[in-house]
Design an enzyme around this catalytic site. Structure first.
Site, PDB file in Angstrom:
ATOM      1  N   ARG A  67       0.831  -1.225   0.000  1.00 30.57           N
ATOM      2  CA  ARG A  67       0.000   0.000   0.000  1.00 30.57           C
ATOM      3  C   ARG A  67       0.859   1.266   0.000  1.00 30.57           C
ATOM      4  O   ARG A  67       0.531   2.254   0.646  1.00 30.57           O
ATOM      5  CB  ARG A  67      -0.950   0.031   1.207  1.00 30.57           C
ATOM      6  N   SER A  94     -11.057  -0.611   2.759  1.00 32.59           N
ATOM      7  CA  SER A  94     -10.427  -0.772   4.076  1.00 32.59           C
ATOM      8  C   SER A  94      -9.996   0.583   4.612  1.00 32.59           C
ATOM      9  O   SER A  94      -9.310   1.331   3.905  1.00 32.59           O
ATOM     10  CB  SER A  94      -9.195  -1.657   3.964  1.00 32.59           C
ATOM     11  N   GLU A 131      -5.535   3.905   5.633  1.00 36.65           N
ATOM     12  CA  GLU A 131      -5.195   3.619   4.233  1.00 36.65           C
ATOM     13  C   GLU A 131      -5.595   4.776   3.307  1.00 36.65           C
ATOM     14  O   GLU A 131      -4.811   5.171   2.443  1.00 36.65           O
ATOM     15  CB  GLU A 131      -5.873   2.315   3.805  1.00 36.65           C
TER      16      GLU A 131
HETATM   17  C1  LIG Z   1     -15.803  -0.405  -1.799  1.00 34.43           C
HETATM   18  C2  LIG Z   1     -14.323  -0.150  -1.947  1.00 34.43           C
HETATM   19  C3  LIG Z   1     -13.448  -1.217  -2.066  1.00 34.43           C
HETATM   20  C4  LIG Z   1     -12.067  -0.990  -2.218  1.00 34.43           C
HETATM   21  N1  LIG Z   1     -11.230  -2.062  -2.327  1.00 34.43           N
HETATM   22  C5  LIG Z   1      -9.891  -1.873  -2.473  1.00 34.43           C
HETATM   23  C6  LIG Z   1      -9.003  -2.995  -2.596  1.00 34.43           C
HETATM   24  O1  LIG Z   1      -9.426  -4.145  -2.599  1.00 34.43           O
HETATM   25  N2  LIG Z   1      -7.680  -2.741  -2.707  1.00 34.43           N
HETATM   26  C7  LIG Z   1      -7.183  -1.473  -2.747  1.00 34.43           C
HETATM   27  O2  LIG Z   1      -5.951  -1.325  -2.859  1.00 34.43           O
HETATM   28  N3  LIG Z   1      -7.991  -0.399  -2.646  1.00 34.43           N
HETATM   29  C8  LIG Z   1      -9.333  -0.564  -2.514  1.00 34.43           C
HETATM   30  N4  LIG Z   1     -10.164   0.512  -2.388  1.00 34.43           N
HETATM   31  C9  LIG Z   1      -9.602   1.868  -2.390  1.00 34.43           C
HETATM   32  C10 LIG Z   1      -9.667   2.586  -3.760  1.00 34.43           C
HETATM   33  O3  LIG Z   1     -10.672   2.061  -4.571  1.00 34.43           O
HETATM   34  C11 LIG Z   1      -8.358   2.503  -4.521  1.00 34.43           C
HETATM   35  O4  LIG Z   1      -7.307   3.048  -3.761  1.00 34.43           O
HETATM   36  C12 LIG Z   1      -8.423   3.239  -5.875  1.00 34.43           C
HETATM   37  O5  LIG Z   1      -7.241   3.018  -6.601  1.00 34.43           O
HETATM   38  C13 LIG Z   1      -8.654   4.736  -5.729  1.00 34.43           C
HETATM   39  O6  LIG Z   1      -8.936   5.256  -7.021  1.00 34.43           O
HETATM   40  P1  LIG Z   1      -9.696   6.623  -7.221  1.00 34.43           P
HETATM   41  O7  LIG Z   1      -9.638   6.941  -8.664  1.00 34.43           O
HETATM   42  O8  LIG Z   1     -11.029   6.549  -6.601  1.00 34.43           O
HETATM   43  O9  LIG Z   1      -8.757   7.625  -6.392  1.00 34.43           O
HETATM   44  P2  LIG Z   1      -9.189   8.944  -5.619  1.00 34.43           P
HETATM   45  O10 LIG Z   1      -9.925   8.569  -4.382  1.00 34.43           O
HETATM   46  O11 LIG Z   1      -9.849   9.902  -6.544  1.00 34.43           O
HETATM   47  O12 LIG Z   1      -7.764   9.510  -5.219  1.00 34.43           O
HETATM   48  C14 LIG Z   1      -6.963   8.787  -4.280  1.00 34.43           C
HETATM   49  C15 LIG Z   1      -5.598   9.477  -4.169  1.00 34.43           C
HETATM   50  O13 LIG Z   1      -4.908   9.369  -5.418  1.00 34.43           O
HETATM   51  C16 LIG Z   1      -4.622  10.666  -5.929  1.00 34.43           C
HETATM   52  N5  LIG Z   1      -4.817  10.592  -7.386  1.00 34.43           N
HETATM   53  C17 LIG Z   1      -5.932  10.204  -8.060  1.00 34.43           C
HETATM   54  N6  LIG Z   1      -5.694  10.236  -9.380  1.00 34.43           N
HETATM   55  C18 LIG Z   1      -4.412  10.654  -9.533  1.00 34.43           C
HETATM   56  C19 LIG Z   1      -3.575  10.898 -10.661  1.00 34.43           C
HETATM   57  N7  LIG Z   1      -3.999  10.736 -11.923  1.00 34.43           N
HETATM   58  N8  LIG Z   1      -2.306  11.320 -10.435  1.00 34.43           N
HETATM   59  C20 LIG Z   1      -1.842  11.504  -9.184  1.00 34.43           C
HETATM   60  N9  LIG Z   1      -2.578  11.304  -8.077  1.00 34.43           N
HETATM   61  C21 LIG Z   1      -3.843  10.872  -8.260  1.00 34.43           C
HETATM   62  C22 LIG Z   1      -5.607  11.604  -5.265  1.00 34.43           C
HETATM   63  O14 LIG Z   1      -5.094  12.931  -5.211  1.00 34.43           O
HETATM   64  C23 LIG Z   1      -5.701  10.975  -3.891  1.00 34.43           C
HETATM   65  O15 LIG Z   1      -4.583  11.356  -3.115  1.00 34.43           O
HETATM   66  C24 LIG Z   1     -11.554   0.323  -2.236  1.00 34.43           C
HETATM   67  C25 LIG Z   1     -12.452   1.404  -2.100  1.00 34.43           C
HETATM   68  C26 LIG Z   1     -13.828   1.166  -1.964  1.00 34.43           C
HETATM   69  C27 LIG Z   1     -14.770   2.329  -1.846  1.00 34.43           C
END
Ligand SMILES: Cc1cc2nc3c(=O)[nH]c(=O)nc-3n(C[C@H](O)[C@H](O)[C@H](O)COP(=O)(O)OP(=O)(O)OC[C@H]3O[C@@H](n4cnc5c(N)ncnc54)[C@H](O)[C@@H]3O)c2cc1C
Length: 344
Positions: A161, A238, A336
Site C-alpha cells: 500500500r 479498508s 489507508e
Molecule cells: C468499496 C471499496 C473497495 C475498495 N477495495 C480496495 C481494494 O481491494 N484494494 C485497494 O488497494 N484499494 C481498494 N479501495 C480503495 C480505492 O478504490 C483505490 O485506492 C483506488 O485506486 C482509488 O482510485 P480513485 O480513482 O477513486 O482515487 P481517488 O480517491 O480519486 O484519489 C486517491 C488518491 O490518489 C490521488 N490521485 C488520483 N488520481 C491521480 C492521478 N492521476 N495522479 C496523481 N494522483 C492521483 C488523489 O489525489 C488521492 O490522493 C476500495 C475502495 C472502496 C470504496
C-alpha cells in the site's frame, strides 16, 4: 476545460462526505490534465473516482482537478502484451477488458472502484495480486520540474500500500502501462479463500473469467463492490492497513494474546497481521457506530457513512478504534485512505 466555482465534493466521493472546493476543473485528456495542474496558482487536489479520499467537512480551499481522461491501447512486446490506459479510465473496465482479451495479471483485482491513474499511488492490491506485479511504467507530470516523463516500475518505490507517489503532490499520473501475459488462465492464485472457492490447489490457476466472477462474488459478500443500494459499500474500502510489525512488536503482540493472530511473513524478518482481527478483539464489532457513521455490517475494516453523517464523525470513530487497538494490543493502526485537510 469545464470550470466550476464552489463545487460540491461529497457527491464525487464514495463516502459521500466532505465540504466544497473553491474551484473544480474537469480534465478530459492528458493535455488538459497537464494544463490544469500547471496552470493553477492555488493548491491542487487531483480527484478521480473519489474512492480513497476522506475530505474535510471544510472542503478544499484550492482547485480540484477531476481526472476524466479515458482510453486503452495495447501492443505486443515479446511474450507479453503492454496495455496502456489513461489515468481517468475506470479501473474495473480495464480489468474486464484484460479478461475479455485473454490477458492475465489483473483478474484478482476485479471490482475495485476508482481509476487507473490512482492504482500506482497506493499499489492497489487484493486477493493475492498487486498492481506492482504488472506495472511496467507510469507516465507522470513531475510538478517539481514541469517535465512529462515515463517512470519505470523500479523507480516507483512500490511496497505494501505504498509507492513514491503517495504522501506527495509532486506527481500527476497521466497514464499507466501494465505488462500482461496472453492466455486464458490466471497465474498461480496466492489467496487461500479464492483458491478454495474456485476448487483449485493453492498456487494453482483457473480460467480468467472464473477468477473474475469468483473475486466479484467474494467482494460483494463483504460490501467491497460499490452498490448504490447497499450502505455497507459507502466507504473507502479498508480504512486501516494491515500492520507490519518488527520482531519486537510482534513478540509484544503475542505476549498480550492467548491465541495466535493471523500472520504473513514480510521481508526483513517482519510479520504482517490482520487489522480486522485486532479491531474485533479490541471490542469493536461489525455495525458499531453513531452519528450517521458505522463499521460496515459485512467487513470490520470498512467504516461507512449511513446517511446524515460527517467527516468529523467518521474520523472520531476511526480515532476511537485506533486508540482502542493501541491500548489493548500496543499496535498503532494507520489509515489507508488519503485524508484531505484532516489528520487522524
Ligand atoms: C468499496 C471499496 C473497495 C475498495 N477495495 C480496495 C481494494 O481491494 N484494494 C485497494 O488497494 N484499494 C481498494 N479501495 C480503495 C480505492 O478504490 C483505490 O485506492 C483506488 O485506486 C482509488 O482510485 P480513485 O480513482 O477513486 O482515487 P481517488 O480517491 O480519486 O484519489 C486517491 C488518491 O490518489 C490521488 N490521485 C488520483 N488520481 C491521480 C492521478 N492521476 N495522479 C496523481 N494522483 C492521483 C488523489 O489525489 C488521492 O490522493 C476500495 C475502495 C472502496 C470504496
Amino acid at each position: 476545460m469545464q470550470v466550476e466555482s464552489k463545487a460540491k465534493l461529497a457527491p464525487l466521493t464514495t463516502l459521500r462526505l466532505g465540504g466544497p472546493a473553491a474551484r473544480l476543473v474537469v480534465a478530459r485528456d492528458a493535455e488538459e490534465l497537464v494544463a490544469a495542474v500547471t496552470g493553477s496558482a492555488e493548491p491542487v487536489l487531483l480527484l478521480a473516482g473519489g474512492s480513497n479520499v476522506v475530505v474535510s467537512d471544510a472542503g478544499f480551499a484550492g482547485t480540484v482537478v477531476l481526472v476524466r481522461s479515458a482510453g486503452v491501447r495495447a501492443q505486443r512486446r515479446g511474450e507479453l502484451v503492454e496495455v496502456t490506459a489513461e489515468a481517468g479510465h475506470s479501473w474495473d473496465d480495464l480489468v474486464a477488458y484484460a479478461v475479455a482479451e485473454d490477458l492475465s495479471g489483473l483478474e484478482c483485482l476485479s471490482g475495485i472502484p476508482g481509476s487507473v491513474g490512482a492504482t500506482p499511488i497506493q499499489n492497489v492490491g487484493a486477493y493475492g495480486q498487486e498492481v506492482s506485479d504488472t506495472i511496467r511504467s507510469v507516465t507522470v507530470l513531475d510538478r517539481h520540474t514541469g517535465e512529462v516523463r515515463s517512470m519505470a516500475a523500479g523507480e516507483c518505490g512500490f511496497g505494501y500500500r505504498h509507492s513514491a507517489f503517495r504522501g506527495t503532490d509532486r506527481y500527476a499520473v497521466l497514464d499507466v502501462t501494465y505488462a500482461l501475459r496472453p492466455g486464458r488462465s490466471s497465474g498461480g492464485l496466492r489467496y487461500g479463500e479464492l483458491s478454495r472457492v474456485l476448487g483449485v490447489e493453492p498456487d494453482g490457476s483457473a480460467p480468467l473469467g472464473d477468477v473474475r466472477e469468483a473475486v466479484l462474488a467474494l467482494r460483494r459478500g463483504k460490501g467491497m463492490v460499490i452498490d448504490e443500494h447497499d450502505l455497507d459499500t459507502r466507504s473507502v474500502g479498508s480504512f486501516f492497513t494491515n500492520p507490519v510489525l518488527d520482531p519486537d512488536q510482534w513478540a509484544e503482540l503475542r505476549r498480550r494474546l492467548d491465541e495466535d493472530p493471523p500472520q504473513w511473513p514480510e521481508p526483513g524478518g517482519r510479520t504482517k497481521t490482520s487489522a480486522a482481527w485486532l479491531i474485533e478483539r479490541a471490542g469493536f464489532a461489525k455495525g458499531y457506530g453513531r452519528d450517521g457513521v458505522a463499521i460496515s455490517s459485512k467487513h470490520t475494516l470498512a467504516l461507512t457513512h449511513r446517511g446524515g453523517g460527517s467527516t468529523s464523525a467518521l474520523l472520531a470513530l476511526a480515532r476511537e478504534i485506533r486508540d482502542g487497538v493501541l491500548a489493548r494490543f500496543g499496535v498503532e493502526l494507520v489509515n489507508e485512505p488519503i485524508l484531505v485537510g484532516e489528520k487522524l
